[in-house]
Design a protein around this motif. Structure first.
Motif, PDB file in Angstrom:
ATOM      1  N   ARG A 119      -7.837  29.738   9.336  1.00  0.00           N
ATOM      2  CA  ARG A 119      -8.526  28.660   8.635  1.00  0.00           C
ATOM      3  C   ARG A 119      -8.021  27.316   9.144  1.00  0.00           C
ATOM      4  O   ARG A 119      -6.814  27.084   9.176  1.00  0.00           O
ATOM      5  N   GLY A 143     -14.952  25.892   8.191  1.00  0.00           N
ATOM      6  CA  GLY A 143     -14.631  26.981   7.283  1.00  0.00           C
ATOM      7  C   GLY A 143     -15.539  28.183   7.485  1.00  0.00           C
ATOM      8  O   GLY A 143     -15.084  29.331   7.518  1.00  0.00           O
ATOM      9  N   SER A 178     -14.621  30.035  10.675  1.00  0.00           N
ATOM     10  CA  SER A 178     -13.396  30.826  10.546  1.00  0.00           C
ATOM     11  C   SER A 178     -13.662  32.120   9.786  1.00  0.00           C
ATOM     12  O   SER A 178     -13.113  33.173  10.117  1.00  0.00           O
ATOM     13  N   GLN A 216      -9.767  26.027   0.827  1.00  0.00           N
ATOM     14  CA  GLN A 216      -9.481  27.454   0.841  1.00  0.00           C
ATOM     15  C   GLN A 216     -10.550  28.278   0.129  1.00  0.00           C
ATOM     16  O   GLN A 216     -10.598  29.491   0.263  1.00  0.00           O
TER      17      GLN A 216
END
Length: 233
Positions: A224, A214, A217, A230
């Protein structure tokens, strides 16, 4: 393709995953036997010992490819990039790259993470067998051959066998499935606690892997990765 395949054999020592899968390989260029590889990490402050291991392993993996005559591995966007890149290029080792700061070479650290990965893999295989109806008593007496017959072409078992090879442990069909770091079979009495501890290790590895994916990204504006929370970034 062959350079990518070579780099796929290099694993993040803490996350137990190939650097190619983690997205740590940013660029590969090959021309007339000369190869340049650019590596990147999730944060500017990733541990320099882990970073050095990956850069050095990447260098060795690419240099071993037939036909490669020159290798340049560059770690970018890291606070110790200069020391790591020059140290690997000059084969100075970690201690020679960080004189007065490094506490010896890194083989002990590498071995520690190999053991953690091995325990995590054992827990995954054991969990699959327990879900299939096996008991703790049965597991304690199970051999690798019996597990192979029960799980057939199991990804978890294949991964476990690779980890055993990394540690120099026996992978013969008659060898005990679940063993201590030194290869001693885990007894039925110790097995429940050992599996609980191994599960904690596995969850930690998987959690750190998701976090690093994560962060990478977000840092480089990459898509992702599937399964990454998220909320990261």
């Amino acid at each position: 393709m062959r350079i990518t395949e070579a780099l796929a054999t290099v694993r993040d020592p803490e996350l137990d995953a190939p650097i190619t899968e983690l997205g740590f390989v940013a660029r590969i260029e090959e021309h007339d036997g000369e190869v340049e590889v650019e590596l990147r990490l999730p944060t500017y402050f990733c541990a320099p010992n882990f970073a050095y291991l990956m850069v050095a392993d990447a260098y060795d993996a690419v240099a071993a490819v037939p036909g490669v005559t020159k290798v340049v591995i560059r770690l970018e966007d890291h606070f110790a990039s200069d020391e790591i890149n020059s140290g690997v290029a000059a084969s100075r080792g970690f201690e020679g790259s960080f004189p007065g700061l490094a506490d010896g070479e890194l083989e002990e650290l590498r071995q520690t993470f190999r053991r953690k990965a091995h325990r995590a893999c054992q827990e995954q295989v054991a969990t699959r067998l327990l879900k299939a109806g096996w008991t703790m008593l049965t597991l304690a007496d199970t051999t690798l051959g019996e597990a192979e017959e029960a799980l057939e072409s199991s990804v978890e078992l294949e991964r476990l066998l690779r980890r055993r090879d990394d540690l120099g442990l026996s992978s013969g069909r008659e060898s005990a499935l679940l063993v201590q770091d030194d290869g001693t079979p885990i007894t039925a009495v110790d097995l429940p606690l050992q599996l609980r501890m191994a599960k904690t290790t596995r969850i930690s590895i998987e959690g750190n892997s998701g976090l690093c994916r994560g962060l990478l990204s977000v840092r480089y504006g990459l898509p992702r990765p599937p399964g990454v929370d998220q909320a990261v970034g």
